[in-house]
Structures are given as C-alpha cells and as structure tokens.
Design a protein around this motif. Structure first.
Motif, short mmCIF file in Angstrom:
data_model
loop_
_atom_site.label_atom_id
_atom_site.label_comp_id
_atom_site.label_asym_id
_atom_site.label_seq_id
_atom_site.Cartn_x
_atom_site.Cartn_y
_atom_site.Cartn_z
N THR A 36 13.87 13.14 18.30
CA THR A 36 14.68 13.44 17.30
C THR A 36 16.45 14.22 18.22
OG1 THR A 36 13.04 14.83 16.58
CG2 THR A 36 15.22 15.47 15.63
N MET A 37 17.64 13.02 17.41
CA MET A 37 18.94 13.76 17.35
C MET A 37 19.71 14.46 16.61
SD MET A 37 21.85 10.30 18.70
CE MET A 37 20.63 10.18 19.82
N ILE A 38 19.72 15.06 16.84
CA ILE A 38 20.94 16.59 15.95
C ILE A 38 22.31 16.35 16.33
CG2 ILE A 38 21.42 18.69 15.64
CD1 ILE A 38 18.67 19.28 16.29
N TYR A 39 23.30 15.99 15.39
CA TYR A 39 25.21 15.94 16.04
C TYR A 39 25.34 16.54 15.28
CZ TYR A 39 25.34 11.29 17.45
OH TYR A 39 25.40 9.74 17.82
N VAL A 40 26.80 17.68 16.12
CA VAL A 40 27.03 18.95 15.90
C VAL A 40 28.36 18.05 15.55
CG1 VAL A 40 27.90 20.96 16.19
CG2 VAL A 40 26.22 20.20 16.82
#
Length: 577
Positions: free
Chosen positions: A188-192
């Motif tokens: 799972t990839m999370i961009y801020v």
C-alpha cells in the motif's frame, strides 16, 4: 364625506409608498445577491479548475511511480526474503522514493507499507509513522479491496498516523501496488501532498476579508478553511444538505473537483451586499417617515375639523347611557348630516325620559301596595299561633303562666299597634323577639334555651318592623318542636360590608336537601311555601325594601341544625325619589 375620501386616499398613498419602498429594497437586495452569486460562482469554478490541474498532475506522478516494474520487483522480493536478505531491495525503494519527491514538488512525503506488514519503508521527513494506528490499518484494508489502478484521496490529521504528530490537516492519497495481473496486493502506497500549494491556490482568489474559499473532502468533511473556524460551525457540508445561503448571513457557491470528487466552496458575507444597499435603505426609511408625518398632520387636522360635532354627539350619548335622559344637543352644527342625527337623538332622548318616568311611577305604586299587603299578612298569622299557645296553657290550668303570657302579648301588641313607623331600632325588634320567645317557652315548658349575640353598636340601627319574628317562629315551630332533648336557639347580628345581617340558628330537626332546594327555589320566585309563609314574606319584604343583594339564605343539615341568615342594607330604598 369628502373629508373621509381625502383621508382614505391619503392612507392609500401612504400604503403604496411603504409597499413600493419595501419592494424596491427587496428587489435590489435580490438582484445584488444574484449578481454576487454569479461572481463567486465564476471564482469557484476557476479555483476548482486550478485544483483539478494540481490533483491531476499529482495523480499522473503517482501512476508513473507505481507503474515502475523494478519498484514492483523490489517490493515482491522484500515480501519474499528475510530482513537480512532484503537490504539491497530496501535501498532501491528508498532511492526511488527520494527521486520521486525531488522530481515533483507536489509530493511532500511517501509511505510504503508492504503486504502483511512484512516490510515498511518511508521517507525520513515524515517522522515516525504509527503503522498500528487505526488510520493506517483502515487505509491498508481499503487499498487491498481496490482495483489495480484505483486511488483514493483522504483528509486526516497528522497525529492520526504519526507518533507525536500535530493536529494539522493533511491530504493523503492512497493506492495499492498490485502484481501484473492485479490479483494480489503487494503493498500500500500513501502520498502526502504538499499543502502549501493548495493553500496558495485557494488564497489567490480571495478578494476581500468577507470572501473565503473552503475545500470539502469526498465524505462532506471540511478540509481547508481560510481561518481556523467557519462562521457557522454546525453547518453540514455533505452534498445532500449543503445550501447556497446560510441563515441570511452568507452566500456559498460550490464546484466539483473531477480529479478526486472533492468540492470547492466559495463564501461571501452578505454584510457586503447590505453595505452597498444602505443608501437605498436610508432613503426608504426617510421617505416613509416624512410621508407618515405628513399624513398624520393632515389626518389630525381634517379629522378634528370634521368630527368635532360628532364628538359632541358622542359625549351626549355617553351621558345618556349613564342615566342623564333629559340631555339635549345643539341641532345647528353647520353640517346637514350631523344636524339630522342631533335632531333624532333629542327626540329619542325625550321619548325615553317620558317612558322611564311613567314606568318608574307605576313600579313605585306597585311596590308600596305589595309592602302593605305583606305587612297585613304577618299580624293575623302571628296572633293565631300565639292564641293557640295560650289555649294550651288554659287547658293545662297553668294560670300564672297565662297571666305572664297575656302580659307579654299585651307588650307585643303595643309594639305592633302603636309603633307607627315601618322602620324600628334593632333594640326594639329584639325586645319584641324576647317577649315572643318567652310566650313560646311557656308552651314548651321552658325547654327552649336561647341566646342572643348582637353588638351594642347595632342596637341603634333601624330595620323593618317584625322582620325577625317570622324567622324565629319558623325555627321553633318547624325545627325545635319535634326535637328530642335540649332545644337551643341562637340569634346573632353583625355589620359586614355595609350590610346588617342577622343569623338565627337552631339545633332542631333541620331540613332535607330536596326540601331545602324546593324552599330556596320558591323564595327566589317569591312564591308562598306551605308551612313557611313567614319566610316568604320576610324575603319579599327585604327584596322590596333593599337592593338585589338583600334577602334570606338558608343552610341546613337534616337531623342536626338549620341556620337562616337575613341581610339588608344600612339604608332602605327611597320610593318616588
């Protein structure tokens, strides 16, 4: 009539001015609101377009990053190998993350969480991520259910997923990294995203302090505001509930951001519109006040001039209603219609005055005749009862008591025959009652125990002659005669609220409720009651001599007592006055 028409037209003109002023203000206000809505609608669309470009660029950069085949291979190897064996793959992933941040200023930080939490890789600038937080677990779970190229924009506070984080709102973009066929989630990839650029886009279009741009996420939650709080903290931002006007305080315009299904809201304070309409409001108020003032002056002047004679007639009618039937008004007022009214009023007043005098004279004659008839009924009735008592004594041979009774009877007849006045002092009436009870006590072998309780000040008051004797006689004859045991009689007097009242109470057999009701009904109708002629006579005499509040009231409990209360005014009626 002409003056009434002038007043009517003046009032109509005033009403028209007031309505037109109100309508003019409302129309101007509505037009100004409509114009501002069009203006902020255009601004809202421009902001939404700018933010849409920003988010699309961010989405393209993310898709490019996650489509890197080598990145997917490195993640797969990290999931497969042990911690000691995956060092090189971790270095490759971190290098690509930093390169992605350097290439795109819109990306602030990147978090990669491998499948089953076997591998965690993050940029050093993000802080210590709390991978066990509810937010991270929810994101991982939702990404696992997404298709290969789906992504989701979320708003969250920094402290929700970072140890020791702040309460600052951040925009997170989460998406899954799937294997080639999209059947399995590798990570799972999370961009801020960079919040500073979002802030600049929103503030760039903020023209004045009364205006503001707001950003609402896909769940209807307020993500961005130009100040720390929204003027209406309880406002529901959900698409189903959001309105374009809030409590007549502000206007809102909404536009959708297609890239992530978020919305932009642009707000303007309605006080800005109201300020622009102050000139119209002042003009309306001043015009209305001047118009009302002029109408009042004109109406008062015309009304005073036209109704002076009407007021005179009205005052005369009021006095007529208060009993001045002989009143007359001037029949030469200068107005033909009013003169006709005055003439008819004078004629009516004269006729009514004549009729009242005739009716009053007839009524006085009738009442005087009734009083004389009632007085004549009492003497024979009493004499018959007294002679019956003396006859009983003679049969029993009680000569001394007969002498005493005859002497008492002589004193009573002196009172009846030689006291010529119809009104006598209370003291004389009580002396007469005392002689009467002494005669009756002889008949009952002195078995009647009686007492009087009359204040000294009452003895000089004047009451109708023989007003108490019929009531006392009724108590002895119908109450104490059939009483077994001690027979008691109490005569009380008092002055209360301008009235003389006597209460005669006996402890005799009393009167039943049904019989008492019938007796009270006959007293009210002035009908003679068999066996109680004296009570009817007394009640009628009081009603004829005094006001309507005078008369007899009876209270009784069968087998216990009977109490008769007589009340009369301090002064009798003056007939013929």
């Amino acid at each position: 009539m002409r003056f009434h028409i002038i007043i009517l037209y003046t009032l109509l003109i005033l009403g028209a001015i007031t309505v037109l002023s109100s309508v003019s203000y409302r129309m101007s206000y509505s037009m100004a609101k409509r114009q501002k809505m069009e203006e902020i609608g255009l601004l809202t669309s421009q902001i939404a377009d700018s933010l849409n470009v920003y988010f699309e660029d961010a989405v393209n950069a993310m898709n490019f990053f996650r489509s890197d085949i080598t990145l997917r291979e490195d993640i797969r190897e990290c999931n497969r190998k042990s911690q000691a064996e995956r060092y090189e793959h971790v270095r490759n992933i971190q290098r690509k993350m930093k390169q992605a941040i350097l290439n795109d200023n819109d990306i602030h930080n990147i978090i990669i969480i491998s499948d089953n939490f076997q591998f965690n890789c993050q940029d050093s600038g993000i802080g210590n991520v709390n991978y066990g937080s509810d937010l991270i677990r929810e994101i991982v779970s939702r990404c696992d259910e997404m298709k290969k190229y789906n992504m989701e924009f979320l708003s969250a506070k920094n402290k929700d997923y970072v140890y020791g984080g702040s309460g600052k709102e951040e925009m997170l973009v989460c998406f899954p990294i799937k294997d080639a066929d999209g059947s399995r989630t590798l990570a799972t990839m999370i961009y801020v995203l960079n919040f500073d650029r979002i802030d600049k886009i929103c503030k760039r279009q903020q023209l004045w302090e009364q205006y503001g741009c707001y950003l609402i996420d896909g769940k209807g939650k307020l993500f961005y505001a130009p100040s720390s709080t929204f003027p209406c903290p309880d406002y529901d931002w959900s698409p189903e509930s959001a309105t374009n006007e809030i409590d007549n305080m502000m206007l809102l315009s909404f536009a959708k951001i297609e890239a992530n299904n978020w919305r932009v809201a642009y707000q303007i304070d309605l006080s800005e519109i109201r300020k622009q309409l102050e000139t119209i409001r002042h003009f309306t108020v001043i015009t209305s006040i001047i118009a009302i003032f002029l109408v009042i002056i004109i109406s008062v002047y015309i009304g005073w001039k036209c109704t002076r004679s009407v007021r005179t007639l009205s005052d005369s009618m009021k006095k007529f209603g208060e009993g001045e039937f002989y009143i007359q008004v001037d029949e030469n007022s200068g107005y033909e219609e009013i003169d006709i009214l005055n003439k008819n009023f004078n004629h009516m007043a004269q006729q009514i005055d004549n009729l009242i005098n005739e009716v009053y004279a007839i009524r006085v004659s009738k009442q005087q005749a009734e009083l004389e008839a009632l007085q004549s009924k009492i003497n024979p009735h009493f004499l018959n009862n007294t002679l019956q008592s003396i006859t009983s004594l003679a049969i029993l041979g009680r000569n001394q008591e007969i002498i005493f009774a005859i002497d008492s009877l002589r004193g009573m007849f002196d009172y009846i025959l030689y006291e010529m006045s119809d009104m006598v002092p209370v003291s004389k009436e009580l002396e007469y009652i005392e002689r009467y009870i002494e005669i009756q006590n002889i008949r009952f072998n002195h078995g009647i125990e009686w007492k009087r309780d009359v204040p000294e000040l009452m003895l000089s008051y004047r009451v109708p002659k023989l007003i108490l004797q019929p009531v006392v006689e009724n108590s002895i004859r119908h109450g104490l005669k059939e009483k077994k045991g001690a027979k008691k009689l109490l005569i009380q007097g008092e002055v209360i609220e301008g009235r003389i009242c006597f209460t005669i109470t006996d402890n005799g057999v009393g009167i039943g409720a049904q019989r008492l009701g019938q007796l009270e009904e006959r007293l009210a109708e002035g009908q003679e009651t068999p066996g109680h002629i004296g009570l009817t006579n007394v009640h009628s005499r009081l009603k004829l001599n005094y006001d309507s509040g005078s008369g007899i009231r009876i209270r009784s409990l069968e087998g216990r007592y009977c109490s008769v209360r007589l009340c009369m005014g301090l002064e009798e009626k003056e007939y013929g006055a």
